[in-house]
Design a protein around this motif. Structure first.
Motif, PDB file in Angstrom:
ATOM      1  N   GLY A 286      -3.312  -0.544  -4.040  1.00  0.00           N
ATOM      2  CA  GLY A 286      -2.222  -0.937  -3.158  1.00  0.00           C
ATOM      3  C   GLY A 286      -1.815  -2.394  -3.263  1.00  0.00           C
TER       4      GLY A 286
ATOM      5  N   PRO B  85       0.796  -1.222   0.000  1.00  0.00           N
ATOM      6  CA  PRO B  85       0.000   0.000   0.000  1.00  0.00           C
ATOM      7  C   PRO B  85       0.833   1.278   0.000  1.00  0.00           C
ATOM      8  CG  PRO B  85       0.025  -0.969   2.179  1.00  0.00           C
ATOM      9  CD  PRO B  85       0.716  -1.939   1.282  1.00  0.00           C
ATOM     10  N   GLY B  86       0.277   2.312  -0.570  1.00  0.00           N
ATOM     11  CA  GLY B  86       0.868   3.643  -0.477  1.00  0.00           C
ATOM     12  C   GLY B  86       2.089   3.882  -1.329  1.00  0.00           C
TER      13      GLY B  86
ATOM     14  N   ARG C 254       3.042   2.673  10.576  1.00  0.00           N
ATOM     15  CA  ARG C 254       3.249   2.300   9.187  1.00  0.00           C
ATOM     16  C   ARG C 254       4.727   2.421   8.863  1.00  0.00           C
ATOM     17  NH1 ARG C 254       1.463   6.058   6.241  1.00  0.00           N
ATOM     18  NH2 ARG C 254       1.089   4.869   4.362  1.00  0.00           N
TER      19      ARG C 254
ATOM     20  N   VAL D 144      -4.209   3.217   0.789  1.00  0.00           N
ATOM     21  CA  VAL D 144      -3.962   3.983   2.014  1.00  0.00           C
ATOM     22  C   VAL D 144      -5.192   4.849   2.273  1.00  0.00           C
ATOM     23  CG1 VAL D 144      -2.535   5.746   3.116  1.00  0.00           C
ATOM     24  CG2 VAL D 144      -1.470   3.992   1.713  1.00  0.00           C
TER      25      VAL D 144
ATOM     26  N   ASP E 171      -3.022   1.727   6.549  1.00  0.00           N
ATOM     27  CA  ASP E 171      -2.609   0.892   5.418  1.00  0.00           C
ATOM     28  C   ASP E 171      -3.711  -0.127   5.182  1.00  0.00           C
ATOM     29  OD1 ASP E 171      -0.218   1.901   4.665  1.00  0.00           O
ATOM     30  OD2 ASP E 171       1.007   0.511   5.828  1.00  0.00           O
TER      31      ASP E 171
ATOM     32  N   ASP F 281      -6.878   7.862   4.283  1.00  0.00           N
ATOM     33  CA  ASP F 281      -6.593   9.064   5.065  1.00  0.00           C
ATOM     34  C   ASP F 281      -7.894   9.586   5.652  1.00  0.00           C
ATOM     35  OD1 ASP F 281      -3.904  10.124   5.206  1.00  0.00           O
ATOM     36  OD2 ASP F 281      -3.921   9.980   3.011  1.00  0.00           O
TER      37      ASP F 281
ATOM     38  N   ARG G  42      -4.028   7.863   9.319  1.00  0.00           N
ATOM     39  CA  ARG G  42      -3.719   7.233   8.036  1.00  0.00           C
ATOM     40  C   ARG G  42      -3.566   5.729   8.244  1.00  0.00           C
ATOM     41  NH1 ARG G  42       0.882   9.967   4.471  1.00  0.00           N
ATOM     42  NH2 ARG G  42      -0.847  11.263   3.828  1.00  0.00           N
TER      43      ARG G  42
END
Lengths: 144, 131
Positions: free
Chosen positions: A122, A57-58, A95, B109, B42, B111, B40
């Motif tokens: 992700g 993810p991200g 994270r 992700v 995951d 937010d 935030r």
């Protein structure tokens, strides 16, 4: 089974994945999260193709580096830690960020130039068709 | 007799329904600004429709179901992770302006922006000096 390459299986890998699963189950985000130094992979396959998926993810697609050489797949990447806002104070940071890398051996050699990768929600999907030369061939038996 | 059996069957079905998959605790970062709390998470493999955010008084609960990946006609050769449901609860100490909560999901992700209510924002106190 056709994909069972005795060299590809290792009891240590089995143990590591069991440990990862247990950690993830009991403590959630600590160790073995979706994101780690050595990301967890799922490998799917049949006689003609292999699909590898990973939860990453991200990331931006340009932070990811996917390489295939014969029957080895390497997934590399870098996740940048960024603050949600400039003037914010951090209370908790679970994270992980940083670089990660994982190399696995595929059950057979794949067509390097026909490998496709997709990054969605992700999750990385790498789709690899089997190299034509390694496909099993049925041998016709001629009767004399 | 038959009724009882049916009830029993129903009960079993119900108890199986309570959990749809494994539950995971998503990793979270919590930041605070003067006027908002930012969280935030995951959450890989989650789409916008699968996210459920609830704020009940001071308890915030976020849950999201991961979409299952199962390529058709293929067998799992090596399985190192499983998909399930992400769920996490927080107690928010400050008053939150619940009308203006914002959520944004990008590349797995999530937010969350929880703006503080007017009375919970920090106020600068002017000091007057005696002349």
């Amino acid at each position: 089974m056709y994909w069972n390459d005795p060299r590809a299986w290792s009891p240590f890998d089995e143990l590591r994945s069991l440990q990862r699963e247990m950690n993830r189950f009991f403590s959630g985000y600590e160790n073995g999260t979706a994101m780690s130094r050595f990301p967890a992979l799922n490998v799917w396959g049949n006689e003609d193709q292999v699909v590898v998926t990973a939860e990453l993810p991200g990331l931006n697609p340009e932070d990811l580096d996917v390489n295939v050489v014969n029957n080895q797949l390497t997934i590399k990447g870098d996740r940048h830690g960024d603050k949600p806002a400039e003037d914010s104070v951090c209370h908790r940071a679970e994270r992980e960020s940083g670089t990660f890398v994982r190399t696995i051996r595929l059950p057979y050699t794949v067509e390097n130039d026909q490998v496709t990768a997709k990054y969605e929600n992700g999750v990385l999907h790498v789709h690899m068709p089997r190299h034509a030369a390694t496909k099993p061939k049925r041998i016709q038996i001629k009767a004399s | 007799m038959k009724d009882r059996k049916e009830n029993a069957v129903q009960k079993v079905e119900q108890s199986e329904m309570t959990r749809t998959g494994k539950e995971y605790v998503p990793a979270a970062d919590i930041h605070e600004k003067d006027d908002a709390i930012l969280i935030r998470f995951d959450m890989p493999g989650v789409t916008r429709e699968d996210v459920d955010i609830r704020l009940d008084n001071s308890e915030l609960e976020v849950s999201a179901k991961q979409s299952e990946i199962k390529p058709e006609g293929m067998d799992l050769i090596m399985g190192e992770y499983e998909t399930g449901v992400f769920r996490r609860k927080f107690t928010i100490p400050q008053l939150i302006d619940r009308e203006n909560i914002k959520a944004h999901l990008r590349n797995g992700v999530l937010d969350l922006e929880l703006p503080k209510a007017e009375q919970a924002k920090p106020r600068k106190i002017e000091i007057t000096t005696g002349a």
